[in-house]
Design a protein around this motif. Structure first.
Motif, PDB file in Angstrom:
ATOM      1  N   GLY A  26       0.365  -1.703   0.027  1.00 12.44           N
ATOM      2  CA  GLY A  26      -0.079  -0.152  -0.144  1.00 12.44           C
ATOM      3  C   GLY A  26       0.651   1.255   0.158  1.00 12.44           C
ATOM      4  O   GLY A  26       0.317   2.357   0.394  1.00 12.44           O
ATOM      5  N   THR A  27       2.312   1.124  -0.100  1.00 15.89           N
ATOM      6  CA  THR A  27       3.419   2.406  -0.348  1.00 15.89           C
ATOM      7  C   THR A  27       2.601   3.306  -1.604  1.00 15.89           C
ATOM      8  O   THR A  27       3.065   4.677  -1.210  1.00 15.89           O
ATOM      9  CB  THR A  27       4.730   2.388   0.212  1.00 15.89           C
ATOM     10  OG1 THR A  27       4.509   1.029   1.075  1.00 15.89           O
ATOM     11  CG2 THR A  27       5.010   3.278   0.284  1.00 15.89           C
ATOM     12  N   TYR A  28       2.798   2.524  -2.335  1.00 14.07           N
ATOM     13  CA  TYR A  28       2.590   3.606  -3.575  1.00 14.07           C
ATOM     14  C   TYR A  28       1.789   2.255  -5.138  1.00 14.07           C
ATOM     15  O   TYR A  28       1.774   1.372  -5.223  1.00 14.07           O
ATOM     16  CB  TYR A  28       3.599   3.970  -4.524  1.00 14.07           C
ATOM     17  CG  TYR A  28       3.843   4.230  -6.133  1.00 14.07           C
ATOM     18  CD1 TYR A  28       3.379   5.933  -5.893  1.00 14.07           C
ATOM     19  CD2 TYR A  28       4.247   3.714  -7.080  1.00 14.07           C
ATOM     20  CE1 TYR A  28       3.418   6.398  -6.949  1.00 14.07           C
ATOM     21  CE2 TYR A  28       3.945   3.782  -8.153  1.00 14.07           C
ATOM     22  CZ  TYR A  28       3.461   5.640  -8.140  1.00 14.07           C
ATOM     23  OH  TYR A  28       3.511   6.272  -9.477  1.00 14.07           O
ATOM     24  N   VAL A  29       0.083   2.805  -4.823  1.00 15.21           N
ATOM     25  CA  VAL A  29      -0.444   2.102  -6.016  1.00 15.21           C
ATOM     26  C   VAL A  29      -0.994   3.562  -6.924  1.00 15.21           C
ATOM     27  O   VAL A  29      -1.497   4.350  -7.115  1.00 15.21           O
ATOM     28  CB  VAL A  29      -1.871   1.765  -5.222  1.00 15.21           C
ATOM     29  CG1 VAL A  29      -2.758   1.421  -5.886  1.00 15.21           C
ATOM     30  CG2 VAL A  29      -1.798   1.019  -3.674  1.00 15.21           C
ATOM     31  N   PRO A  30       0.216   3.237  -7.964  1.00 20.74           N
ATOM     32  CA  PRO A  30      -0.214   3.736  -9.371  1.00 20.74           C
ATOM     33  C   PRO A  30      -1.885   3.064 -10.281  1.00 20.74           C
ATOM     34  O   PRO A  30      -2.199   2.384 -10.262  1.00 20.74           O
ATOM     35  CB  PRO A  30       0.909   3.770 -10.000  1.00 20.74           C
ATOM     36  CG  PRO A  30       1.774   2.200  -9.762  1.00 20.74           C
ATOM     37  CD  PRO A  30       0.961   1.895  -8.545  1.00 20.74           C
ATOM     38  N   GLU A  31      -2.013   4.836 -10.810  1.00 17.82           N
ATOM     39  CA  GLU A  31      -3.200   4.089 -12.292  1.00 17.82           C
ATOM     40  C   GLU A  31      -2.853   3.263 -13.139  1.00 17.82           C
ATOM     41  O   GLU A  31      -1.523   3.347 -13.800  1.00 17.82           O
ATOM     42  CB  GLU A  31      -3.793   5.465 -12.068  1.00 17.82           C
ATOM     43  CG  GLU A  31      -4.756   5.886 -10.514  1.00 17.82           C
ATOM     44  CD  GLU A  31      -5.907   7.442 -11.385  1.00 17.82           C
ATOM     45  OE1 GLU A  31      -5.522   7.209 -12.936  1.00 17.82           O
ATOM     46  OE2 GLU A  31      -5.480   8.366 -10.269  1.00 17.82           O
ATOM     47  N   LEU A  32      -3.711   2.979 -13.688  1.00 13.08           N
ATOM     48  CA  LEU A  32      -3.333   1.989 -14.718  1.00 13.08           C
ATOM     49  C   LEU A  32      -2.573   3.088 -15.825  1.00 13.08           C
ATOM     50  O   LEU A  32      -1.313   2.093 -15.946  1.00 13.08           O
ATOM     51  CB  LEU A  32      -4.259   1.577 -15.143  1.00 13.08           C
ATOM     52  CG  LEU A  32      -3.527   0.536 -16.707  1.00 13.08           C
ATOM     53  CD1 LEU A  32      -3.187  -0.415 -15.883  1.00 13.08           C
ATOM     54  CD2 LEU A  32      -5.009  -0.264 -17.121  1.00 13.08           C
ATOM     55  N   PRO A  33      -2.626   3.829 -16.513  1.00 10.94           N
ATOM     56  CA  PRO A  33      -1.501   5.123 -16.935  1.00 10.94           C
ATOM     57  C   PRO A  33      -0.116   4.962 -16.481  1.00 10.94           C
ATOM     58  O   PRO A  33       0.772   4.830 -17.319  1.00 10.94           O
ATOM     59  CB  PRO A  33      -2.704   5.245 -17.251  1.00 10.94           C
ATOM     60  CG  PRO A  33      -4.061   6.041 -16.907  1.00 10.94           C
ATOM     61  CD  PRO A  33      -4.123   4.735 -16.058  1.00 10.94           C
ATOM     62  N   GLN A  34      -0.398   5.383 -15.528  1.00  8.62           N
ATOM     63  CA  GLN A  34       1.307   5.686 -14.687  1.00  8.62           C
ATOM     64  C   GLN A  34       2.063   4.725 -14.796  1.00  8.62           C
ATOM     65  O   GLN A  34       2.934   3.899 -15.237  1.00  8.62           O
ATOM     66  CB  GLN A  34       0.813   6.118 -13.372  1.00  8.62           C
ATOM     67  CG  GLN A  34       2.024   6.744 -12.809  1.00  8.62           C
ATOM     68  CD  GLN A  34       2.082   7.637 -11.180  1.00  8.62           C
ATOM     69  OE1 GLN A  34       0.460   7.342 -10.954  1.00  8.62           O
ATOM     70  NE2 GLN A  34       2.905   8.546 -11.221  1.00  8.62           N
ATOM     71  N   LEU A  35       0.799   3.231 -14.769  1.00  9.38           N
ATOM     72  CA  LEU A  35       1.475   1.673 -14.106  1.00  9.38           C
ATOM     73  C   LEU A  35       2.558   1.125 -15.240  1.00  9.38           C
ATOM     74  O   LEU A  35       3.660   0.915 -15.356  1.00  9.38           O
ATOM     75  CB  LEU A  35       1.214   1.291 -13.287  1.00  9.38           C
ATOM     76  CG  LEU A  35       1.510  -0.222 -13.267  1.00  9.38           C
ATOM     77  CD1 LEU A  35       2.247  -0.411 -12.615  1.00  9.38           C
ATOM     78  CD2 LEU A  35       0.181  -1.229 -12.978  1.00  9.38           C
ATOM     79  N   ALA A  36       1.657   1.990 -16.881  1.00  9.97           N
ATOM     80  CA  ALA A  36       2.369   1.345 -18.049  1.00  9.97           C
ATOM     81  C   ALA A  36       3.452   2.648 -18.520  1.00  9.97           C
ATOM     82  O   ALA A  36       4.483   1.731 -19.208  1.00  9.97           O
ATOM     83  CB  ALA A  36       1.212   1.677 -19.191  1.00  9.97           C
ATOM     84  N   VAL A  37       3.808   3.183 -17.211  1.00 11.12           N
ATOM     85  CA  VAL A  37       4.600   4.409 -18.090  1.00 11.12           C
ATOM     86  C   VAL A  37       6.186   4.287 -17.344  1.00 11.12           C
ATOM     87  O   VAL A  37       7.002   3.865 -17.829  1.00 11.12           O
ATOM     88  CB  VAL A  37       4.196   6.216 -17.996  1.00 11.12           C
ATOM     89  CG1 VAL A  37       5.838   6.939 -18.224  1.00 11.12           C
ATOM     90  CG2 VAL A  37       3.087   6.261 -19.057  1.00 11.12           C
ATOM     91  N   LEU A  38       5.760   3.498 -16.221  1.00 15.16           N
ATOM     92  CA  LEU A  38       6.567   3.133 -15.152  1.00 15.16           C
ATOM     93  C   LEU A  38       7.435   1.679 -16.206  1.00 15.16           C
ATOM     94  O   LEU A  38       8.270   1.650 -15.356  1.00 15.16           O
ATOM     95  CB  LEU A  38       6.178   2.663 -14.082  1.00 15.16           C
ATOM     96  CG  LEU A  38       5.685   3.778 -12.959  1.00 15.16           C
ATOM     97  CD1 LEU A  38       4.587   3.980 -11.995  1.00 15.16           C
ATOM     98  CD2 LEU A  38       6.806   4.847 -13.022  1.00 15.16           C
ATOM     99  N   ALA A  39       6.593   0.889 -15.779  1.00 17.47           N
ATOM    100  CA  ALA A  39       6.800  -0.294 -16.455  1.00 17.47           C
ATOM    101  C   ALA A  39       7.439  -0.384 -18.015  1.00 17.47           C
ATOM    102  O   ALA A  39       8.526  -1.026 -18.638  1.00 17.47           O
ATOM    103  CB  ALA A  39       5.998  -1.197 -17.062  1.00 17.47           C
ATOM    104  N   ALA A  40       7.537   0.548 -18.715  1.00 15.25           N
ATOM    105  CA  ALA A  40       7.987   1.219 -19.831  1.00 15.25           C
ATOM    106  C   ALA A  40       9.219   1.363 -19.852  1.00 15.25           C
ATOM    107  O   ALA A  40      10.780   1.092 -20.196  1.00 15.25           O
ATOM    108  CB  ALA A  40       6.959   2.333 -20.990  1.00 15.25           C
TER     109      ALA A  40
END
Length: 150
Positions: A26-40
């Protein structure tokens, strides 16, 4: 040494473990678009140290940057497109397994992800920290797999 597939897999495993741990705690829960950018960013970071040599990883990396640069131009983000184009030239400076395979480059190369949005757009360091962390994490996975820490 592993090829681009090994480094991408290392990035997926390392990024997945860290982001999964942050999400689970629960420290960091990004929304899906941000998660996609982080994965990239993790994946691009995992390829970056080898883009200074002719390889499949280099082709994947630069194709991704070209698509991103074109998208930035189409959306009118000319400053970002120029910065990305300039940054894309840096790996050509120096020999393979030179400066791109150092611990300090792992920390320095992603710094524009934090500093430029703050300078150009007034973003906050806290808001940009996850993007920096993702790029460093991907870069770290590459150096860890190559066992190169000059």
């Amino acid at each position: 040494m592993p090829g681009y597939k090994g480094h991408l897999l290392g990035g997926v495993l390392t990024g997945g473990a860290v982001l999964g741990g942050l999400f689970w705690s629960g420290t960091y829960v990004p929304e899906l678009p941000q998660l996609a950018v982080l994965a990239a960013l993790v994946l691009l970071g995992s390829l970056f140290p080898d883009v200074d040599t002719d390889s499949k990883g280099q082709h994947v990396f630069y194709l991704t940057l070209a698509v991103l640069d074109f998208a930035l131009i189409l959306q009118g983000y000319y400053k970002w497109a120029a910065v990305l184009g300039l940054a894309a030239m840096f790996p050509a400076i120096g020999p393979h397994r030179g400066w791109t395979h150092t611990w300090w480059a792992m920390l320095a190369v992603p710094l524009p992800l934090v500093l430029l949005p703050i300078w150009l757009y007034g973003a906050t360091p806290k808001g940009m920290a996850p993007f920096y962390g993702a790029a460093v994490l991907g870069y770290f996975s590459h150096l860890m797999i190559d066992r190169k820490w000059s």
